[in-house]
Design a protein around this motif. Structure first.
Motif, PDB file in Angstrom:
ATOM      1  N   PHE A   1     189.708  42.714  13.685  1.00  0.00           N
ATOM      2  CA  PHE A   1     189.764  41.928  14.755  1.00  0.00           C
ATOM      3  C   PHE A   1     188.972  42.089  15.666  1.00  0.00           C
ATOM      4  CE2 PHE A   1     190.462  40.052  18.566  1.00  0.00           C
ATOM      5  CZ  PHE A   1     190.307  38.840  18.323  1.00  0.00           C
ATOM      6  N   ARG A   2     187.919  41.011  15.916  1.00  0.00           N
ATOM      7  CA  ARG A   2     186.816  41.564  16.794  1.00  0.00           C
ATOM      8  C   ARG A   2     186.191  40.235  17.650  1.00  0.00           C
ATOM      9  NH1 ARG A   2     181.942  40.396  13.721  1.00  0.00           N
ATOM     10  NH2 ARG A   2     182.818  39.967  11.519  1.00  0.00           N
ATOM     11  N   LEU A   3     185.831  40.418  19.117  1.00  0.00           N
ATOM     12  CA  LEU A   3     185.119  39.074  19.236  1.00  0.00           C
ATOM     13  C   LEU A   3     183.582  39.015  19.506  1.00  0.00           C
ATOM     14  CD1 LEU A   3     186.658  40.669  23.117  1.00  0.00           C
ATOM     15  CD2 LEU A   3     187.510  38.333  20.838  1.00  0.00           C
ATOM     16  N   GLN A   4     183.331  40.114  19.429  1.00  0.00           N
ATOM     17  CA  GLN A   4     181.753  40.091  18.829  1.00  0.00           C
ATOM     18  C   GLN A   4     181.183  39.500  17.516  1.00  0.00           C
ATOM     19  OE1 GLN A   4     183.228  43.035  18.609  1.00  0.00           O
ATOM     20  NE2 GLN A   4     182.395  44.545  17.508  1.00  0.00           N
ATOM     21  N   TYR A   5     179.924  39.361  17.998  1.00  0.00           N
ATOM     22  CA  TYR A   5     179.670  37.959  16.785  1.00  0.00           C
ATOM     23  C   TYR A   5     178.002  37.613  17.305  1.00  0.00           C
ATOM     24  CZ  TYR A   5     182.644  36.390  13.583  1.00  0.00           C
ATOM     25  OH  TYR A   5     183.346  36.831  11.934  1.00  0.00           O
ATOM     26  N   ALA A   6     177.034  37.780  15.915  1.00  0.00           N
ATOM     27  CA  ALA A   6     175.736  37.507  16.440  1.00  0.00           C
ATOM     28  C   ALA A   6     175.302  36.080  16.449  1.00  0.00           C
ATOM     29  CB  ALA A   6     174.730  37.821  15.695  1.00  0.00           C
ATOM     30  N   GLN A   7     176.577  35.145  16.235  1.00  0.00           N
ATOM     31  CA  GLN A   7     176.115  33.691  16.731  1.00  0.00           C
ATOM     32  C   GLN A   7     177.560  33.361  17.686  1.00  0.00           C
ATOM     33  OE1 GLN A   7     177.246  35.310  13.619  1.00  0.00           O
ATOM     34  NE2 GLN A   7     175.519  34.582  12.310  1.00  0.00           N
ATOM     35  N   GLN A   8     176.575  33.114  18.963  1.00  0.00           N
ATOM     36  CA  GLN A   8     178.156  32.167  19.621  1.00  0.00           C
ATOM     37  C   GLN A   8     179.611  31.451  19.259  1.00  0.00           C
ATOM     38  OE1 GLN A   8     175.945  31.349  23.523  1.00  0.00           O
ATOM     39  NE2 GLN A   8     177.524  30.196  23.997  1.00  0.00           N
ATOM     40  N   TYR A   9     179.092  30.551  19.031  1.00  0.00           N
ATOM     41  CA  TYR A   9     179.709  29.799  18.535  1.00  0.00           C
ATOM     42  C   TYR A   9     181.325  30.401  17.807  1.00  0.00           C
ATOM     43  CZ  TYR A   9     178.093  29.814  13.735  1.00  0.00           C
ATOM     44  OH  TYR A   9     177.055  29.505  12.037  1.00  0.00           O
ATOM     45  N   MET A  10     180.907  31.446  17.037  1.00  0.00           N
ATOM     46  CA  MET A  10     181.360  32.405  16.126  1.00  0.00           C
ATOM     47  C   MET A  10     182.741  33.576  17.541  1.00  0.00           C
ATOM     48  SD  MET A  10     181.607  31.671  13.260  1.00  0.00           S
ATOM     49  CE  MET A  10     182.565  32.978  11.742  1.00  0.00           C
ATOM     50  N   ALA A  11     181.842  33.710  18.273  1.00  0.00           N
ATOM     51  CA  ALA A  11     182.497  34.858  19.010  1.00  0.00           C
ATOM     52  C   ALA A  11     183.178  33.875  19.945  1.00  0.00           C
ATOM     53  CB  ALA A  11     181.429  34.987  20.059  1.00  0.00           C
ATOM     54  N   GLU A  12     182.742  32.768  20.075  1.00  0.00           N
ATOM     55  CA  GLU A  12     183.687  31.720  21.008  1.00  0.00           C
ATOM     56  C   GLU A  12     185.064  31.512  20.389  1.00  0.00           C
ATOM     57  OE1 GLU A  12     181.158  29.144  23.654  1.00  0.00           O
ATOM     58  OE2 GLU A  12     180.894  28.628  22.145  1.00  0.00           O
ATOM     59  N   LEU A  13     185.081  31.099  18.506  1.00  0.00           N
ATOM     60  CA  LEU A  13     186.261  30.785  17.981  1.00  0.00           C
ATOM     61  C   LEU A  13     186.932  32.340  18.468  1.00  0.00           C
ATOM     62  CD1 LEU A  13     187.525  28.508  16.330  1.00  0.00           C
ATOM     63  CD2 LEU A  13     186.077  30.369  14.701  1.00  0.00           C
ATOM     64  N   SER A  14     186.316  33.517  17.978  1.00  0.00           N
ATOM     65  CA  SER A  14     187.299  34.996  18.554  1.00  0.00           C
ATOM     66  C   SER A  14     188.226  35.282  19.768  1.00  0.00           C
ATOM     67  CB  SER A  14     186.424  36.386  18.006  1.00  0.00           C
ATOM     68  OG  SER A  14     186.271  35.936  16.740  1.00  0.00           O
ATOM     69  N   LEU A  15     187.551  34.180  20.812  1.00  0.00           N
ATOM     70  CA  LEU A  15     187.900  34.385  22.224  1.00  0.00           C
ATOM     71  C   LEU A  15     188.893  33.749  22.648  1.00  0.00           C
ATOM     72  CD1 LEU A  15     184.806  34.521  24.181  1.00  0.00           C
ATOM     73  CD2 LEU A  15     186.463  36.321  24.236  1.00  0.00           C
ATOM     74  N   ALA A  16     189.053  31.994  21.278  1.00  0.00           N
ATOM     75  CA  ALA A  16     189.522  31.317  21.285  1.00  0.00           C
ATOM     76  C   ALA A  16     190.886  30.628  20.515  1.00  0.00           C
ATOM     77  CB  ALA A  16     189.363  29.692  20.963  1.00  0.00           C
ATOM     78  N   SER A  17     191.257  32.511  20.124  1.00  0.00           N
ATOM     79  CA  SER A  17     191.554  32.552  18.449  1.00  0.00           C
ATOM     80  C   SER A  17     192.914  33.358  19.351  1.00  0.00           C
ATOM     81  CB  SER A  17     191.577  33.487  17.349  1.00  0.00           C
ATOM     82  OG  SER A  17     190.976  34.496  17.355  1.00  0.00           O
ATOM     83  N   GLN A  18     192.745  33.987  20.487  1.00  0.00           N
ATOM     84  CA  GLN A  18     193.960  35.153  21.166  1.00  0.00           C
ATOM     85  C   GLN A  18     194.407  34.390  21.048  1.00  0.00           C
ATOM     86  OE1 GLN A  18     190.386  35.895  24.159  1.00  0.00           O
ATOM     87  NE2 GLN A  18     191.389  38.909  22.880  1.00  0.00           N
ATOM     88  N   GLU A  19     194.890  32.974  21.630  1.00  0.00           N
ATOM     89  CA  GLU A  19     195.547  32.175  21.997  1.00  0.00           C
ATOM     90  C   GLU A  19     197.010  32.278  21.251  1.00  0.00           C
ATOM     91  OE1 GLU A  19     197.268  27.633  23.578  1.00  0.00           O
ATOM     92  OE2 GLU A  19     194.642  28.155  23.738  1.00  0.00           O
ATOM     93  N   TYR A  20     195.851  31.400  20.014  1.00  0.00           N
ATOM     94  CA  TYR A  20     197.070  31.691  18.753  1.00  0.00           C
ATOM     95  C   TYR A  20     197.509  32.418  18.086  1.00  0.00           C
ATOM     96  CZ  TYR A  20     195.119  26.836  19.235  1.00  0.00           C
ATOM     97  OH  TYR A  20     194.611  25.657  19.820  1.00  0.00           O
ATOM     98  N   TRP A  21     196.602  33.871  18.642  1.00  0.00           N
ATOM     99  CA  TRP A  21     197.879  35.439  17.771  1.00  0.00           C
ATOM    100  C   TRP A  21     198.538  35.569  18.581  1.00  0.00           C
ATOM    101  CZ3 TRP A  21     196.685  37.833  13.573  1.00  0.00           C
ATOM    102  CH2 TRP A  21     196.039  37.495  12.687  1.00  0.00           C
ATOM    103  N   ALA A  22     198.837  35.033  20.366  1.00  0.00           N
ATOM    104  CA  ALA A  22     200.035  35.291  20.808  1.00  0.00           C
ATOM    105  C   ALA A  22     200.906  34.661  20.556  1.00  0.00           C
ATOM    106  CB  ALA A  22     199.234  35.247  22.626  1.00  0.00           C
TER     107      ALA A  22
END
Length: 400
Positions: free
Chosen positions: A53-74
């Motif tokens: 699991f990581r937040l860093q991505y070369a594409q901003q939309y993928m990093a945003e998706l990782s950030l948004a996913s944290q709520e759904y992991w919880a």
């Protein structure tokens, strides 16, 4: 609604299919999952015990998706007593200007700066001082991002399975592959050896087997199926502690590698290290071998011997897995409406391809939202995720 009539049918009972079933079921939608094998199998992209699991991505939309996913992991965590993500941090290092399937160091730093994701920049000496690596080239650079970690993949699948069933609206049929898909008065009809099922909506989440599932629609995806090898290495020093990590190197000189910390759910006392390139690129998952590449294992062993501290370089507990990746180099994931029967057909969504373990909970939500209301963009808090980034270039395949 008859016994064989549903609101949504999902073809594929892997992690993404089960996640979609949960999100459909909790909306009160009567949902059927058809899985050609048993659930929690190792036959496809859900093989293995762990993912990064990581937040860093070369594409901003993928990093945003990782950030948004944290709520759904919880949210999904509530259905498991086991931690689904063990937060050990994420270390990237190597040539800062090199790009790979994982992105690149400099590009990821730019995105993290834009999104205010905290990280610590490291040079070669600091990496060796802080982590059990040695003999790194002096010009290597990298960063440590503390929110990264390791996903317990099987616990995540189990949680999605339990969450879906807990809604009371989901049926899961194992060992029941779909054989045909047709239009029906209700929307779509899916035929198996057991019977025929109708639904208003259909999600195809068949991973590396996606083109088998799409054959009745005379469609296919342009994907490569990577067969990859990995191994575990015994700790020779009891205090060796690692984050998840990835090293960016010139493949002409040496292979790309990634690795995981020790975890209690997969060979305690051992640490997993793997090459980040395919043993073979398959056209069909039936071509898979369960025997790892000797070349990959030898490169793993050489890397461990030369650059890792406190590990025995003899590979143990070796395995292979399948990863479906888009031939479109600008696509990290493939998720799109399916142009069946000569039309857009927004009541059918297909997902396949990509390093998607970190997105399991949110991808299920995305699929169901796309089926509920045709959309070009999905909103998650402060983030707008344009679906054009995941669009599929469809190919037609005559029915045989």
């Amino acid at each position: 609604m008859t016994k064989n009539s549903f609101d949504i049918i999902i073809i594929g009972g892997g992690a993404i299919g089960l996640s979609a079933a949960y999100h459909a079921g909790k909306r009160g939608l009567r949902t059927l999952v058809l899985e050609k094998n048993g659930v929690l199998n190792d036959a496809g992209s859900s093989a293995g015990a762990s993912r990064q699991f990581r937040l860093q991505y070369a594409q901003q939309y993928m990093a945003e998706l990782s950030l948004a996913s944290q709520e759904y992991w919880a949210e999904l965590q509530a259905y498991s007593q086991k931690p689904l993500i063990q937060q050990n941090g994420s270390l990237w290092f190597g040539d800062p200007d090199l790009n790979s399937q994982e992105g690149g160091i400099s590009a990821a730093e730019t995105v993290m700066d834009e999104l205010s994701i905290p990280y610590t920049k490291l040079d070669s000496a600091r990496i060796e001082a802080d982590f059990p690596f040695t003999g790194l080239p002096k010009d290597y650079e990298g960063f440590f991002q503390a929110s990264g970690g390791i996903i317990n993949l099987k616990a995540t699948e189990e949680a999605a399975f339990d969450a879906a069933l807990a809604t009371g609206n989901v049926e899961i049929h194992e060992f029941e592959p779909s054989l045909d898909i047709q239009e029906s008065a209700n929307g779509v009809m899916v035929r198996t050896e057991v019977g025929e099922y109708s639904a208003a909506k259909l999600a195809i989440c068949a991973g590396a087997y996606v083109n088998d599932a799409l054959k009745p629609l005379e469609l296919s995806l342009e994907i490569d199926i990577w067969q990859m090898s990995s191994a575990y290495f015994a700790k020779s020093y009891p205090n060796v502690k690692l984050p998840t990590w990835f090293v960016f190197q010139n493949p002409g000189d040496s292979a790309l590698f990634y690795g995981f910390p020790e975890v209690d759910w997969a060979h305690p006392g051992y640490i997993r290290v793997a090459t980040d390139f395919p043993d073979a690129i398959l056209s069909d998952p039936s071509q898979r071998s369960y025997i790892p590449s000797r070349k990959s294992l030898a490169l793993d062993s050489k890397w461990v011997a030369e650059h890792m501290v406190g590990l025995d370089p003899a590979p143990r507990f070796t395995a292979t897995c399948l990863i479906a990746l888009a031939k479109q180099k600008d696509r990290e994931l493939l998720l799109d409406y399916t142009p069946a029967w000569g039309g857009k057909h927004s009541n059918i969504v297909t997902y396949s391809a990509g390093w998607a373990g970190k997105y399991i909970p949110i991808l299920g939500n995305m699929i169901v939202r796309m089926l509920e209301n045709p959309a070009e963009t999905l909103e998650y808090g402060n983030f707008s995720i344009p679906l054009k980034h995941f669009a599929i270039e469809w190919s037609t395949t005559p029915k045989t």
